[in-house]
Scaffold this active site. Structure first.
Site, PDB file in Angstrom:
ATOM      1  N   TYR A 285     -14.449  -3.308  -3.209  1.00 43.40           N
ATOM      2  CA  TYR A 285     -13.087  -3.043  -2.557  1.00 43.40           C
ATOM      3  C   TYR A 285     -12.044  -4.011  -3.205  1.00 43.40           C
ATOM      4  O   TYR A 285     -12.238  -4.785  -3.580  1.00 43.40           O
ATOM      5  CB  TYR A 285     -13.043  -4.085  -0.929  1.00 43.40           C
TER       6      TYR A 285
ATOM      7  N   ASP B  39     -11.086  -8.092 -10.746  1.00 43.44           N
ATOM      8  CA  ASP B  39     -11.024  -8.267  -9.688  1.00 43.44           C
ATOM      9  C   ASP B  39     -10.960  -9.621  -9.229  1.00 43.44           C
ATOM     10  O   ASP B  39     -12.935  -9.388  -9.464  1.00 43.44           O
ATOM     11  CB  ASP B  39     -11.127  -7.396  -8.882  1.00 43.44           C
TER      12      ASP B  39
ATOM     13  N   LYS C 251      -5.771 -13.969  -2.713  1.00 42.65           N
ATOM     14  CA  LYS C 251      -6.526 -15.402  -1.915  1.00 42.65           C
ATOM     15  C   LYS C 251      -5.903 -16.593  -1.886  1.00 42.65           C
ATOM     16  O   LYS C 251      -4.925 -17.389  -1.606  1.00 42.65           O
ATOM     17  CB  LYS C 251      -8.061 -15.120  -1.675  1.00 42.65           C
TER      18      LYS C 251
HETATM   19  C1  PLP Z   1     -12.129  -8.106  -4.631  1.00 37.02           C
HETATM   20  C2  PLP Z   1     -11.036  -7.418  -3.390  1.00 37.02           C
HETATM   21  N1  PLP Z   1     -10.295  -7.495  -4.045  1.00 37.02           N
HETATM   22  C3  PLP Z   1      -8.326  -6.974  -3.529  1.00 37.02           C
HETATM   23  C4  PLP Z   1      -8.439  -7.496  -1.966  1.00 37.02           C
HETATM   24  C5  PLP Z   1      -7.539  -6.883  -1.063  1.00 37.02           C
HETATM   25  O1  PLP Z   1      -6.291  -8.051  -1.140  1.00 37.02           O
HETATM   26  P1  PLP Z   1      -5.288  -8.457  -0.267  1.00 37.02           P
HETATM   27  O2  PLP Z   1      -6.694  -8.093   1.566  1.00 37.02           O
HETATM   28  O3  PLP Z   1      -4.995  -9.476  -0.309  1.00 37.02           O
HETATM   29  O4  PLP Z   1      -4.548  -6.899  -0.301  1.00 37.02           O
HETATM   30  C6  PLP Z   1      -9.936  -8.417  -1.748  1.00 37.02           C
HETATM   31  C7  PLP Z   1      -9.193  -7.987   0.093  1.00 37.02           C
HETATM   32  O5  PLP Z   1     -10.401  -8.999   0.954  1.00 37.02           O
HETATM   33  C8  PLP Z   1     -10.329  -8.370  -1.743  1.00 37.02           C
HETATM   34  O6  PLP Z   1     -12.181  -8.951  -1.592  1.00 37.02           O
END
Ligand code: PLP
Length: 440
Positions: free
Chosen positions: A151, A250, A277
């Site tokens: 994700y 990421d 985060k």
């Molecule tokens: C690994 C990862 N990348 C990207 C995101 C997206 O971040 P946001 O919710 O701040 O848009 C998340 C959200 O949980 C995530 O877990």
């Protein structure tokens, strides 16, 4: 205890949460953001302090979710309260740079070796979106590769094969791209190539086949979900470099393990990294950064930038103040405490499962953790998808009934700094009770 009994206890304890949830739905679609909803209805929380939450019915919970992993210092940490109060006194949103974003950027570049420049946005989603645009712009290539089950936020290029039904995914060695959300642009999944975790031979073959059209590979280390092997990540770095494909890492969840991030521990150097985060200390934030020659494509100070990127609240001063306070509070001792608790939890859960003969996989990445029942191996998305999700949901409710707030699905839960060993030990006992409750 049946699922119905567990749910009845939950309903009995939380009538005001239910009432507020029902009221909310009439004006606030779904009454909660997607990630908050769970059956029968989510809690409404009244306040938080340290590692504890209180709901509107006065129940208290040890917090092992920590706002989707982002509250690494726990709630109301004095360093954050002081920093944001100071910034609020100075000015909340003033329409030009204040210098605080430079302090935050410098802190990140000093800590993370692969960062020469960073740029702030408002969420992890924006960070991955703009990192991909940069990769497309500098490479002149259109497509993106990502791993099955990863994700990276909610935008079209990456909301592909996030949690696809196992009937739709094709061969394990050659996964099919499956759009995950409704309303995406038609055929958008044809621009995204899907890779299998921990199958290097297939990854190399797929990347070689698509190398002339791939702008980047997105790599999510699946903190607290799937234990991605450091050696696998290092090999992905080598393969992408050999094939001339940019690697975007990421670290939106994983940036919790050490000052240098997960990439510092694993010892590899992505071309770009996305953050979110914890770097907002509880406020909305995201960032992407990396090699100067790539990041300079968004620098419009000497004429038009090659990539236009803007955002009203990007690099918001209050979020920056909270982020600086967070990173400065995360000393080596603080990381040692958090990672030590993570290891204590892993040992305790593994022992508990072995003693009770429970088939489960526990995943601890620094201070992010998950426990997945009913599977005897966990190497990729397809193993993860076979875990017993109904059991996890019942256990999640049972844990709420016992006063423990975890992430639903018991995946990507997180430990915060005010947590102590006794909290960890009692959490292990509560998970054991929840397992018994849900299996009676
Ligand atoms: C690994 C990862 N990348 C990207 C995101 C997206 O971040 P946001 O919710 O701040 O848009 C998340 C959200 O949980 C995530 O877990």
């Amino acid at each position: 205890m049946s699922r119905d009994t567990i749910e009845a206890i939950y309903r009995d304890r939380t009538p005001t949460s239910r009432q507020l949830f029902e009221e909310g739905r009439s004006v606030n679609a779904g009454a909660a953001k997607g990630a908050y909803f769970h059956a029968p209805y989510p809690l409404t929380l009244r306040r938080a302090e340290g590692c504890e939450l209180e709901d509107v019915d006065g129940n208290t919970y040890a917090d092992f979710s920590n706002h989707h992993t982002s509250q690494v210092l726990g709630h109301n940490h004095p360093a954050i309260l002081d920093a944001i109060q100071q910034q609020i006194n100075d000015g909340i949103a003033m329409g030009s740079a204040t210098g605080i974003e430079t302090r935050m950027a410098r802190l990140m570049c000093e800590r993370v070796e692969s960062l020469e420049r960073v740029r702030f946005v408002n969420s992890g989603t924006e960070a991955t979106l703009h990192a991909i645009r940069l990769a497309r712009c500098i490479s002149g290539k259109p497509k993106v590769a990502k791993f099955e089950g990863a994700y990276h936020g909610s935008h079209d290029a990456v909301e592909i094969s996030v949690a696809p039904p196992l009937d739709d995914v094709g061969e394990a060695s050659d996964p099919i791209a499956v759009p995950t959300a409704g309303g995406m642009a038609p055929d958008v999944h044809e621009q995204t190539i899907i890779l299998p975790y921990h199958d290097l031979e297939s990854v190399e073959r797929i990347l070689t086949r698509h190398k002339d059209e791939l702008a980047c590979v997105m790599l999510d280390p699946k903190a607290g979900i799937i234990p991605i092997q450091p050696e696998f990540m290092r090999r992905i770095r080598e393969v992408t470099r050999d094939l001339g494909i940019l690697l975007v890492f990421d670290e939106i969840v994983a940036f919790r393990q050490s000052a240098g991030g997960l990439q510092g521990n694993v010892r590899f150097d992505p071309d770009l990294t996305c953050f979110g985060k914890i770097i907002g200390g509880g406020f909305p934030v995201g960032a992407y950064g990396g090699r100067a020659d790539i990041m300079d494509l968004v620098d419009n100070t000497e004429g038009a930038a090659s990539v236009f990127q803007s955002g009203t609240h990007s690099g918001h001063a209050v979020a920056m103040a909270a982020g600086i306070a967070t990173l400065e509070t995360l000393t080596d001792d603080a990381y040692a405490h958090l990672n030590g608790l993570g290891q204590r939890l892993k040992r305790g859960l593994d022992t508990m499962c072995a003693d009770k003969g429970i088939v489960a996989q526990t995943v601890v990445t620094g201070s992010v953790f998950g426990i997945h029942f009913g599977i005897d191996k966990l190497e990729n998305y397809r193993d993860f998808a076979r875990a017993d999700k109904a059991l996890a949901q019942s256990m999640f409710l049972s844990l709420l009934n016992q006063g423990y707030f975890l992430a639903q699905g018991l995946s990507m839960c997180a430990i915060s700094l005010p947590t102590g060993e006794s909290h960890i030990d009692s959490l292990i006992a509560a998970i054991s009770t929840a397992y018994d409750d849900a299996n009676e």
